[in-house]
Design a protein around this motif. Structure first.
Motif, PDB file in Angstrom:
ATOM      1  N   UNK A 237    -105.602  38.081  92.312  1.00 36.47           N
ATOM      2  CA  UNK A 237    -104.986  36.939  92.937  1.00 36.47           C
ATOM      3  C   UNK A 237    -104.430  37.198  94.454  1.00 36.47           C
ATOM      4  N   UNK A 238    -104.709  36.551  95.305  1.00 39.56           N
ATOM      5  CA  UNK A 238    -104.303  36.685  96.613  1.00 39.56           C
ATOM      6  C   UNK A 238    -102.729  36.797  96.748  1.00 39.56           C
ATOM      7  N   UNK A 239    -102.110  36.395  95.684  1.00 37.81           N
ATOM      8  CA  UNK A 239    -100.542  36.187  95.793  1.00 37.81           C
ATOM      9  C   UNK A 239     -99.890  37.360  94.789  1.00 37.81           C
ATOM     10  N   UNK A 240    -100.551  38.291  94.142  1.00 33.81           N
ATOM     11  CA  UNK A 240    -100.422  39.231  93.308  1.00 33.81           C
ATOM     12  C   UNK A 240     -99.065  39.853  93.674  1.00 33.81           C
ATOM     13  N   UNK A 241     -99.045  40.451  94.810  1.00 34.67           N
ATOM     14  CA  UNK A 241     -97.911  41.211  95.461  1.00 34.67           C
ATOM     15  C   UNK A 241     -96.673  40.509  95.538  1.00 34.67           C
ATOM     16  N   UNK A 242     -96.898  39.148  95.843  1.00 33.14           N
ATOM     17  CA  UNK A 242     -95.672  38.351  95.904  1.00 33.14           C
ATOM     18  C   UNK A 242     -94.858  38.003  94.757  1.00 33.14           C
ATOM     19  N   UNK A 243     -95.591  38.169  93.556  1.00 30.23           N
ATOM     20  CA  UNK A 243     -95.134  37.433  92.305  1.00 30.23           C
ATOM     21  C   UNK A 243     -93.488  38.043  91.995  1.00 30.23           C
ATOM     22  N   UNK A 244     -92.666  37.496  91.608  1.00 28.90           N
ATOM     23  CA  UNK A 244     -91.206  37.920  91.252  1.00 28.90           C
ATOM     24  C   UNK A 244     -90.887  37.411  89.686  1.00 28.90           C
ATOM     25  N   UNK A 245     -90.493  38.284  89.035  1.00 32.42           N
ATOM     26  CA  UNK A 245     -90.304  38.190  87.729  1.00 32.42           C
ATOM     27  C   UNK A 245     -89.304  36.924  87.374  1.00 32.42           C
ATOM     28  N   UNK A 246     -89.592  36.248  86.340  1.00 26.51           N
ATOM     29  CA  UNK A 246     -88.772  35.194  85.879  1.00 26.51           C
ATOM     30  C   UNK A 246     -88.079  35.518  84.682  1.00 26.51           C
ATOM     31  N   UNK A 247     -86.822  35.205  84.497  1.00 19.66           N
ATOM     32  CA  UNK A 247     -86.059  35.469  83.477  1.00 19.66           C
ATOM     33  C   UNK A 247     -85.522  34.004  82.948  1.00 19.66           C
TER      34      UNK A 247
END
Length: 217
Positions: free
Chosen positions: A10-20
């Motif tokens: 995914x082009x945005x993979x490194x930008x993903x932040x965990x959601x709780x």
């Protein structure tokens, strides 16, 4: 349609932040990752998921009605009895997911890939599918009555008791389907491409649907 095969693609993979925690209606979820969550009876209507990843989640009941999924990666996730009616899917991929008893009537899907997914008793009546690919999937008791399918393909996919009554098909490629079993809507095949073996297998049902009597001897 070159769908990603891994989350890392995914082009945005490194930008993903965990959601709780859970989900809320009318919210915007941007570049978040929902991972290994159990969500039950969540109310998340009219929600936007933009460049998100949903992995190894269990979503039971609840409502995602009118939610929008734009450039979303979904993997190893189960949706059971969830209301997904009138949802909008764009440039998204679902891999190794299970949808059971899911209400998705009136959904809009464009440039979406389903890979190794299982659909069981999914309601897609009056849905619109454009440039959608079902790759190595199982569709069992899926209702596409009144739906519009354009540029849709089913390579390696088993279609069991598929309902197509009043559906409109345009450039729908069924030649690669591993199994083609219709519960109704044989006349809708006028907009589909099938192979000669499938034609032979469907011939008795097609004859019956057209009111043709076959008598030997």
């Amino acid at each position: 349609m070159n769908a990603p095969r891994e989350l890392a693609d995914l082009p945005y993979a490194e930008l993903l932040q965990p959601h709780r925690g859970g989900l809320a209606a009318g919210r915007r979820y941007d570049t978040v990752r929902l991972d290994d969550l159990t969500l039950q009876d969540e109310r998340a209507e009219d929600t936007l998921f933009l460049e998100c990843a949903i992995t190894q989640c269990a979503i039971t009941g609840g409502s995602l009605r009118a939610a929008r999924f734009n450039e979303v990666w979904i993997q190893g996730t189960r949706l059971v009895g969830t209301d997904c009616a009138q949802t909008n899917w764009l440039d998204s991929t679902a891999d190794s997911c299970v949808l059971a008893g899911t209400e998705a009537h009136g959904a809009q899907l464009r440039r979406v890939t389903f890979r190794q997914c299982k659909f069981d008793s999914v309601n897609l009546r009056a849905a619109t599918l454009r440039e959608v690919r079902f790759e190595d999937c199982v569709l069992r008791d899926v209702d596409l009555g009144g739906a519009r399918l354009t540029d849709v393909s089913f390579p390696g996919t088993a279609l069991e008791r598929l309902r197509l009554a009043r559906a409109t098909l345009k450039r729908v490629d069924l030649t690669g389907a591993g199994r083609l079993d219709l519960a109704d809507g044989y006349d809708a095949l006028s907009g589909a491409l099938i192979n000669s073996a499938q034609l032979v297998e469907l011939a008795p049902a097609l004859a019956g649907a057209l009111g043709i009597e076959v008598a030997d001897g």
